[in-house]
Design a protein around this motif. Structure first.
Motif, PDB file in Angstrom:
ATOM      1  N   CYS A  68       0.707  -1.210   0.002  1.00 26.02           N
ATOM      2  CA  CYS A  68       0.087   0.124  -0.133  1.00 26.02           C
ATOM      3  C   CYS A  68       1.044   1.228  -0.100  1.00 26.02           C
ATOM      4  CB  CYS A  68      -0.720   0.052   1.126  1.00 26.02           C
ATOM      5  SG  CYS A  68      -1.779   1.643   1.168  1.00 26.02           S
ATOM      6  N   CYS A  76      -4.433   2.120   7.084  1.00 27.32           N
ATOM      7  CA  CYS A  76      -4.453   0.971   6.005  1.00 27.32           C
ATOM      8  C   CYS A  76      -5.395  -0.278   6.638  1.00 27.32           C
ATOM      9  CB  CYS A  76      -3.168   0.114   5.915  1.00 27.32           C
ATOM     10  SG  CYS A  76      -2.038   0.932   4.688  1.00 27.32           S
ATOM     11  N   CYS A 132      -4.069  -0.467  -0.309  1.00 29.07           N
ATOM     12  CA  CYS A 132      -5.081  -1.360   0.303  1.00 29.07           C
ATOM     13  C   CYS A 132      -6.744  -0.796  -0.095  1.00 29.07           C
ATOM     14  CB  CYS A 132      -4.863  -1.082   1.677  1.00 29.07           C
ATOM     15  SG  CYS A 132      -5.321   0.613   2.541  1.00 29.07           S
ATOM     16  N   HIS A 135      -7.320   2.859   1.275  1.00 27.42           N
ATOM     17  CA  HIS A 135      -6.677   3.975   0.754  1.00 27.42           C
ATOM     18  C   HIS A 135      -7.238   4.146  -0.935  1.00 27.42           C
ATOM     19  CE1 HIS A 135      -3.706   4.159   3.867  1.00 27.42           C
ATOM     20  NE2 HIS A 135      -3.952   5.279   3.682  1.00 27.42           N
TER      21      HIS A 135
HETATM   22 ZN   LIG Z   1      -3.328   1.496   2.965  1.00 24.46          ZN
END
Ligand SMILES: [Zn+2]
Ligand SMILES: [Zn+2]
Length: 381
Positions: A68, A76, A132, A135
């Protein structure tokens, strides 16, 4: 990557970290093995073209990894998704036919890579494992859920997503070269092998620096440092791209970045998105204020171009600098054979100097136009 054969320091330093990631110095790790293989002569296995092709693609697939690249890691959440760098619903839908698109690809055989247009599912186009779930959804809402309105935040996010895609790709390319070294250790003593390795390493370092730049701005909530030119065309182009790269020369032919060098200098990027919308096309190109000394003049030159001049230049820039470009199937299939060949070979010529000279010789270098009205091009058939 063009190896021009005149770069300096094309050796892995004995006290440099070994490319095999053992953490040991090269001299005390793979160096002896590399020498032995080089001395005995590396025997290229006598595989069929299809087996070679399969091996190369398998090795490339194996370099894929999940990360990520979002900020504030404590947020996350959820799986790392195969996230689209070009929006599936808004953009890829617009250029796909029966949920498919074309992209550039390579078949590899004994004589090297051969380019072709590969038909792929829209769901796989431009996707990468870089964010992720949290995000990917939250960070990009201002460009996913809202029409582009040239706001500082939107420009920041477009630039950041182009950067993230390239960062992920550059990390994979470095990994790929390490795999090549494992398969044939004598490449660690070979100038062209070391060249690819050094460039890949520098690319990753540049991306890491850029990532820090985005991170600082993001945490400060300061999106004003991304300097952007936006142009809207009044027709829909038959392709889309999301990419970032270091530009070699400005519009007057002056060197901005010596992109073929393996000296450890900064190689700052520009961030480019071109995609069709309803009855139009957005061209969004940016740089970071920290890189003003590299790009300010270049951007002033770009600003002075009218739409026709700008699209003519973009036609070159996109094909020369990126592989993350996706084409409408009808557009490619309806291209006149000479233009189609020119598109494919001009793309390959960015890593193949001989092909470039051939194309220039035969007058077929960049002899195509990506900036066509899709409706017009299908009507003309
Ligand atoms: Zn993330
Ligand atoms: Zn080693």
């Amino acid at each position: 990557m063009i190896y021009t054969g005149n770069s300096k320091n094309l050796k892995i330093d004995p006290y440099e970290e070994c490319p095999c990631d053992s953490g040991k110095k090269f001299k005390f790790c793979c160096y002896q093995e590399a020498r032995k293989v080089k001395h005995n002569g590396y025997k290229t296995p006598d595989y069929s073209d299809s087996r070679i092709n399969h091996m190369v693609h398998k090795t490339w697939e194996d370099t894929d990894f999940k990360v990520c690249l979002g900020f504030e890691k404590e947020n996350c959440n959820g799986d790392i998704k195969n996230a689209h760098s070009l929006q599936n619903n808004r953009i890829l839908n617009r250029i796909s036919v029966n949920n498919h698109l074309y992209k550039f690809s390579f078949k590899v055989n004994k004589t090297g890579p051969v380019g072709y247009f590969q038909k792929i599912s829209k769901n796989k186009a431009s996707a990468f494992f870089g964010f992720c779930d949290y995000h990917d959804t939250e960070l990009f809402k201002p460009i996913e859920l809202h029409d582009y309105d040239n706001t500082e935040l939107q420009n920041f996010l477009f630039a950041f997503r182009s950067h993230s895609l390239e960062y992920h790709l550059k990390l994979r390319k470095l990994e790929m070269q390490k795999e090549v070294f494992k398969l044939n250790p004598s490449m660690m003593l070979d100038e062209s092998g070391v060249y690819v390795y050094k460039v890949a390493k520098l690319d990753v370092e540049d991306c890491a620096k850029n990532h820090e730049m985005f991170k600082i701005d993001y945490l400060n909530g300061d999106y004003s440092k991304i300097k952007t030119i936006h142009r809207k065309l009044d027709y829909e182009v038959p392709f889309a791209t999301c990419t970032s790269f270091a530009v070699n020369k400005d519009l007057n032919g002056n060197i901005i970045n010596d992109i073929y060098s393996t000296d450890e200098e900064d190689m700052p990027s520009v961030y480019l998105n071109v995609y069709p919308i309803e009855n139009g096309t957005n061209i969004i190109i940016s740089y970071h204020e920290n890189d003003e000394r590299f790009y300010k003049t270049y951007f002033t030159q770009l600003e002075q171009l009218d739409n026709d001049e700008l699209t003519e230049y973009m036609n070159f820039l996109i094909i020369e600098y990126t592989e993350n470009v996706f084409f409408n199937i009808d557009f490619i299939e309806n291209l006149e054979s000479k233009s189609k060949e020119s598109l494919l070979e001009s793309f390959q010529s960015s890593v193949n100097l001989l092909m470039k000279f051939d194309l220039i010789d035969t007058g077929n270098y960049y002899n195509f136009n990506l900036f066509q009205d899709v409706d017009q091009s299908s009507v003309s058939l």
